[in-house]
Each structure stands twice: as structure tokens, then as C-alpha cells.
Design a protein around this motif. Structure first.
Motif, PDB file in Angstrom:
ATOM      1  N   TYR A 186      39.526  44.008 106.442  1.00 52.11           N
ATOM      2  CA  TYR A 186      39.545  42.386 106.040  1.00 52.11           C
ATOM      3  C   TYR A 186      37.992  41.649 105.633  1.00 52.11           C
ATOM      4  CZ  TYR A 186      38.361  37.144 106.718  1.00 52.11           C
ATOM      5  OH  TYR A 186      38.577  36.173 106.782  1.00 52.11           O
ATOM      6  N   GLU A 187      37.011  42.368 106.002  1.00 51.71           N
ATOM      7  CA  GLU A 187      35.611  41.538 105.905  1.00 51.71           C
ATOM      8  C   GLU A 187      35.062  42.118 104.708  1.00 51.71           C
ATOM      9  OE1 GLU A 187      33.382  42.349 108.991  1.00 51.71           O
ATOM     10  OE2 GLU A 187      33.383  40.682 109.482  1.00 51.71           O
ATOM     11  N   LYS A 188      35.484  44.066 104.268  1.00 50.09           N
ATOM     12  CA  LYS A 188      35.419  44.971 103.159  1.00 50.09           C
ATOM     13  C   LYS A 188      36.303  43.913 101.764  1.00 50.09           C
ATOM     14  CE  LYS A 188      33.530  47.023 102.238  1.00 50.09           C
ATOM     15  NZ  LYS A 188      31.794  47.439 102.073  1.00 50.09           N
ATOM     16  N   ARG A 189      37.149  43.549 101.557  1.00 49.45           N
ATOM     17  CA  ARG A 189      38.237  42.802 101.246  1.00 49.45           C
ATOM     18  C   ARG A 189      37.550  41.518 100.504  1.00 49.45           C
ATOM     19  NH1 ARG A 189      44.347  43.975 103.112  1.00 49.45           N
ATOM     20  NH2 ARG A 189      45.316  45.565 102.313  1.00 49.45           N
ATOM     21  N   LYS A 190      37.689  40.613 102.080  1.00 54.39           N
ATOM     22  CA  LYS A 190      37.041  39.614 101.003  1.00 54.39           C
ATOM     23  C   LYS A 190      35.769  39.605 100.634  1.00 54.39           C
ATOM     24  CE  LYS A 190      35.526  34.766 103.539  1.00 54.39           C
ATOM     25  NZ  LYS A 190      34.821  34.673 102.923  1.00 54.39           N
ATOM     26  N   ALA A 191      34.873  39.775 100.544  1.00 46.79           N
ATOM     27  CA  ALA A 191      33.714  39.941 100.461  1.00 46.79           C
ATOM     28  C   ALA A 191      33.899  40.635  98.866  1.00 46.79           C
ATOM     29  CB  ALA A 191      32.716  41.758 101.354  1.00 46.79           C
ATOM     30  N   THR A 192      34.181  41.840  98.850  1.00 41.21           N
ATOM     31  CA  THR A 192      34.176  42.838  97.750  1.00 41.21           C
ATOM     32  C   THR A 192      35.067  42.006  96.569  1.00 41.21           C
ATOM     33  OG1 THR A 192      34.517  44.958  98.954  1.00 41.21           O
ATOM     34  CG2 THR A 192      35.734  44.681  97.132  1.00 41.21           C
ATOM     35  N   ALA A 193      35.594  40.858  97.116  1.00 41.75           N
ATOM     36  CA  ALA A 193      37.101  40.517  96.005  1.00 41.75           C
ATOM     37  C   ALA A 193      35.871  39.349  95.587  1.00 41.75           C
ATOM     38  CB  ALA A 193      38.251  39.399  96.771  1.00 41.75           C
ATOM     39  N   GLU A 194      35.638  38.986  97.193  1.00 47.04           N
ATOM     40  CA  GLU A 194      34.109  37.183  95.677  1.00 47.04           C
ATOM     41  C   GLU A 194      33.442  37.572  95.152  1.00 47.04           C
ATOM     42  OE1 GLU A 194      32.762  35.918 100.020  1.00 47.04           O
ATOM     43  OE2 GLU A 194      35.131  34.784  99.719  1.00 47.04           O
ATOM     44  N   GLN A 195      32.234  39.026  95.778  1.00 45.77           N
ATOM     45  CA  GLN A 195      31.704  39.464  94.669  1.00 45.77           C
ATOM     46  C   GLN A 195      31.970  40.259  93.651  1.00 45.77           C
ATOM     47  OE1 GLN A 195      29.951  42.201  97.111  1.00 45.77           O
ATOM     48  NE2 GLN A 195      29.014  41.033  98.578  1.00 45.77           N
ATOM     49  N   ILE A 196      33.002  40.239  93.102  1.00 38.98           N
ATOM     50  CA  ILE A 196      33.669  41.223  91.947  1.00 38.98           C
ATOM     51  C   ILE A 196      34.229  39.888  90.883  1.00 38.98           C
ATOM     52  CG2 ILE A 196      35.701  42.301  91.003  1.00 38.98           C
ATOM     53  CD1 ILE A 196      35.039  44.640  92.776  1.00 38.98           C
ATOM     54  N   ILE A 197      34.895  39.066  91.923  1.00 34.70           N
ATOM     55  CA  ILE A 197      35.563  37.982  90.368  1.00 34.70           C
ATOM     56  C   ILE A 197      34.425  37.376  89.622  1.00 34.70           C
ATOM     57  CG2 ILE A 197      36.361  36.153  90.523  1.00 34.70           C
ATOM     58  CD1 ILE A 197      37.818  36.971  92.515  1.00 34.70           C
ATOM     59  N   GLN A 198      33.100  37.046  90.653  1.00 31.89           N
ATOM     60  CA  GLN A 198      32.400  35.802  90.400  1.00 31.89           C
ATOM     61  C   GLN A 198      31.067  37.588  88.954  1.00 31.89           C
ATOM     62  OE1 GLN A 198      29.095  35.595  93.221  1.00 31.89           O
ATOM     63  NE2 GLN A 198      27.787  34.501  91.662  1.00 31.89           N
ATOM     64  N   ALA A 199      31.085  38.517  89.401  1.00 35.56           N
ATOM     65  CA  ALA A 199      29.903  39.760  88.535  1.00 35.56           C
ATOM     66  C   ALA A 199      31.014  39.791  87.220  1.00 35.56           C
ATOM     67  CB  ALA A 199      30.173  40.999  89.693  1.00 35.56           C
ATOM     68  N   CYS A 200      32.283  39.809  87.192  1.00 35.67           N
ATOM     69  CA  CYS A 200      33.482  40.115  86.430  1.00 35.67           C
ATOM     70  C   CYS A 200      33.530  38.797  84.865  1.00 35.67           C
ATOM     71  CB  CYS A 200      34.600  40.804  86.365  1.00 35.67           C
ATOM     72  SG  CYS A 200      34.627  42.545  87.121  1.00 35.67           S
ATOM     73  N   GLU A 201      33.272  37.803  86.372  1.00 36.77           N
ATOM     74  CA  GLU A 201      33.615  36.279  85.417  1.00 36.77           C
ATOM     75  C   GLU A 201      32.066  35.884  84.497  1.00 36.77           C
ATOM     76  OE1 GLU A 201      34.309  33.232  87.902  1.00 36.77           O
ATOM     77  OE2 GLU A 201      36.995  33.735  86.794  1.00 36.77           O
ATOM     78  N   GLN A 202      31.229  36.692  85.156  1.00 37.61           N
ATOM     79  CA  GLN A 202      29.579  36.591  84.891  1.00 37.61           C
ATOM     80  C   GLN A 202      29.909  37.671  83.548  1.00 37.61           C
ATOM     81  OE1 GLN A 202      27.205  37.758  87.670  1.00 37.61           O
ATOM     82  NE2 GLN A 202      26.994  35.603  88.661  1.00 37.61           N
ATOM     83  N   TYR A 203      29.964  38.423  82.996  1.00 33.08           N
ATOM     84  CA  TYR A 203      30.072  39.742  82.561  1.00 33.08           C
ATOM     85  C   TYR A 203      31.014  38.963  81.228  1.00 33.08           C
ATOM     86  CZ  TYR A 203      29.883  43.831  79.634  1.00 33.08           C
ATOM     87  OH  TYR A 203      30.288  44.558  78.949  1.00 33.08           O
ATOM     88  N   ILE A 204      31.985  38.453  81.490  1.00 34.61           N
ATOM     89  CA  ILE A 204      33.515  37.934  80.792  1.00 34.61           C
ATOM     90  C   ILE A 204      32.005  37.066  79.656  1.00 34.61           C
ATOM     91  CG2 ILE A 204      34.866  37.024  80.158  1.00 34.61           C
ATOM     92  CD1 ILE A 204      36.117  38.491  82.197  1.00 34.61           C
ATOM     93  N   ASN A 205      31.593  36.349  80.049  1.00 37.90           N
ATOM     94  CA  ASN A 205      30.803  34.652  79.768  1.00 37.90           C
ATOM     95  C   ASN A 205      29.778  35.432  79.086  1.00 37.90           C
ATOM     96  OD1 ASN A 205      32.705  32.858  81.026  1.00 37.90           O
ATOM     97  ND2 ASN A 205      30.644  32.511  83.010  1.00 37.90           N
ATOM     98  N   THR A 206      29.617  36.956  78.946  1.00 37.96           N
ATOM     99  CA  THR A 206      28.131  37.652  77.943  1.00 37.96           C
ATOM    100  C   THR A 206      28.641  38.218  77.112  1.00 37.96           C
ATOM    101  OG1 THR A 206      28.267  39.056  79.787  1.00 37.96           O
ATOM    102  CG2 THR A 206      26.338  37.278  79.886  1.00 37.96           C
ATOM    103  N   LEU A 207      30.030  38.631  77.613  1.00 43.06           N
ATOM    104  CA  LEU A 207      30.606  39.540  76.271  1.00 43.06           C
ATOM    105  C   LEU A 207      31.287  38.677  74.927  1.00 43.06           C
ATOM    106  CD1 LEU A 207      31.028  42.285  75.917  1.00 43.06           C
ATOM    107  CD2 LEU A 207      32.997  42.543  77.229  1.00 43.06           C
ATOM    108  N   ALA A 208      30.867  39.402  74.302  1.00 42.50           N
ATOM    109  CA  ALA A 208      31.967  38.507  73.192  1.00 42.50           C
ATOM    110  C   ALA A 208      33.193  39.153  72.502  1.00 42.50           C
ATOM    111  CB  ALA A 208      31.078  38.227  71.542  1.00 42.50           C
TER     112      ALA A 208
END
Length: 282
Positions: free
Chosen positions: A36-58
Motif C-alpha cells: 500500500y505504501e509503495k503504491r501510494k508513494a510511487t503513484a504520487e511521485q510518478i504522476i508529478q514527475a511525468c506531468e512535469q516532463y510533459i510540460n517541458t516536452l514540446a
């Protein structure tokens, strides 16, 4: 006393089986909490990291945006389950406090686990609402509702019902057994039986407990596999994201063949995580 030794031996075996059962159940709960803790922490971190990358990638490919959006949907489902359990557990805690010493408290089945363990078990094994708020019930009705809720809802609604609820509730250890009303040794009911009858019942319970212990051990292995898969795909996402940030351009149209392959693999990792996030044990 006639058959006294038979009773003692049977009860000794039952106590040994119960001890192993509770230890295994505790292991399963610990594994479920880790997942549970791995799912929660991983999901939150990955969503944030991926969205940040999308915002920088044209000119990011549609597949990338779609995969991240689907992952966010799965995370929303995951979060809603957590909020539901928190809501029910909070109400159960309040009622447990107001009804202390007055018998079985409403929702005690949920409260027995503690918030983290309850959420871990629910997201690992699955739950469903009973249709009536557990906190609105009382006495034996509340206990039955809590057990059914933990077991996946009423049988008539396609859930696991009280039987499955008792199975999950046992993960609370000795507290769970007491709540379920299935105290194994020393109950007044047993005291009314003859030694031979007590021995027979003890042997039957021993077989039943050993069967559940075997199931728990299989559950523990399956949870460990889910945890390993989740960690592996999460590591894959992080590794490829970091590589693309450092080595690729900020415009997908200028990506090299190798960079496109890395992004495609990243998308596969995200899709796999989406499927794993709300996966429950069979």
C-alpha cells in the motif's frame, strides 16, 4: 477425567495452529502495508514527475499523454478507496469511544486494524460498501456489517460477505478473533461439552485454521510479487525519465531513434503501473 488427555492434546494442537496462523496473518498484514505504501508513494511521485516532463516536452506523442491520464484515473480510484476507509474508520472510532463497555461497538471491525492496516488490506484484497454506513449500525448488526464490508460487501451483491470478512478480520490477530466472536480456546460454550466432543471440535478447528494459514502463505507470496513488479516498473519510469531529461532534446520531433525507444518503454512502464495500482489478490 475420561478422555482428558485427548482433550489436552487436541487443544494443544489447536493452540499451536492458532499461533502459526496469527503469525502468518501478521506477516500478510505487514506485506500488505508495504505494498500500500509503495503504491501510494510511487503513484504520487510518478504522476508529478511525468506531468512535469510533459510540460517541458514540446510535441509530446499522444500515447504519452494518454498513458499519464489513464494512470491518473487509476490513482483517483485508489485515492477514493482510501478516503472511503478513512471516513468509515473515523466514524467507527467515535462510536467505539462513546460505546466503550457497552458491548460490540459499531464499525469495530474497521477500527481494529488501525487506519494504515485497514487501507492496506482494503486496497490489497478489495472492499465494497454494505449500502448502509457502518457507523449508523449497532451491536451484532454492526459487527456483521463490518465483517461483510471488509469481505467485499454482502453476498447478494456479489461480494464475499461475512465469511470473507472474518477471513480478513483475522489479520488483526487476537483482537480480530475476539471481534469475530470465534475465540478458540476456553469459551463457555466449549465448557459445556464432554472431553471427547471438545477434542473433536478442537481438531476440526485445527484443520480449518491450517487451511487458512496455507491460504495466507500463498497470499503473502502473491503480495510480494505485486510489490516487486510495482517497484520494478516504478524504477523503470524513474530511470527513463531521468535519462530523457538529461540526454534528449525538449522537442519530441527532434528525438533520435534511441530516445524514441526509451520514451516508448517509459510509456509501457506507466501502463503497467496503471494496471498494478488497483490490482487485488484473487
Amino acid at each position: 477425567m475420561f478422555n482428558g488427555n485427548l482433550k489436552k492434546e487436541a487443544i494443544a494442537k489447536l493452540e499451536a495452529a492458532d499461533k502459526e496462523y496469527q503469525a502468518t496473518a501478521a506477516d500478510v498484514t505487514e506485506k500488505a502495508v508495504a505494498l500500500y505504501e509503495k503504491r501510494k508513494a510511487t503513484a504520487e511521485q510518478i504522476i508529478q514527475a511525468c506531468e512535469q516532463y510533459i510540460n517541458t516536452l514540446a510535441n509530446s506523442p499522444k500515447e504519452f499523454d494518454k498513458s499519464v491520464s489513464e494512470f491518473k484515473v487509476e490513482f483517483t480510484k485508489f485515492s477514493q478507496i482510501i478516503q472511503q476507509i478513512k471516513f468509515e474508520a473515523d466514524k467507527a472510532d467515535k462510536i467505539s469511544g462513546s460505546m466503550a463497555g457497552a458491548g460490540t461497538a459499531a464499525g469495530v471491525g474497521v477500527a481494529a486494524f488501525g487506519p494504515t492496516a485497514a487501507m492496506a488490506i482494503a486496497t490489497t484484497f478489495g472492499t465494497a460498501s454494505t449500502g448502509t454506513a457502518i457507523s449508523a449500525l449497532s451491536g451484532a448488526v454492526a459487527t456483521n456489517a463490518a465483517l461483510a464490508w471488509l469481505g467485499g460487501g454482502a453476498v447478494v451483491a456479489g461480494g464475499g460477505g461475512m465469511a470473507a470478512g472474518n477471513f480478513l478480520l483475522a489479520m488483526a490477530g487476537p483482537v480480530g478473533w475476539a471481534i469475530g466472536g470465534t475465540t478458540l480456546v476456553g469459551s463457555t460454550l466449549w465448557a459445556r461439552h464432554k472431553n471427547e466432543e471438545i477434542a473433536q471440535k478442537a481438531n476440526q478447528e485445527t484443520v480449518n485454521i491450517k487451511s487458512k494459514t496455507t491460504k495466507f502463505k500463498a497470499d503473502k507470496e502473491e503480495i510480494a510479487k505485486l510489490l516487486k513488479l510495482t517497484q520494478g516498473h516504478a524504477d523503470g519510469v524513474n530511470t527513463r525519465l531521468n535519462f530523457l531529461k538529461q540526454e534528449a532534446t525538449n522537442n519530441y520531433l527532434d528525438f533520435s531513434h534511441d530516445h524514441k525507444i526509451e520514451l516508448a518503454t517509459l510509456i509501457n512502464n506507466i501502463q503497467a503501473l496503471s494496471q498494478l495500482l488497483n490490482k487485488t489478490l484473487s
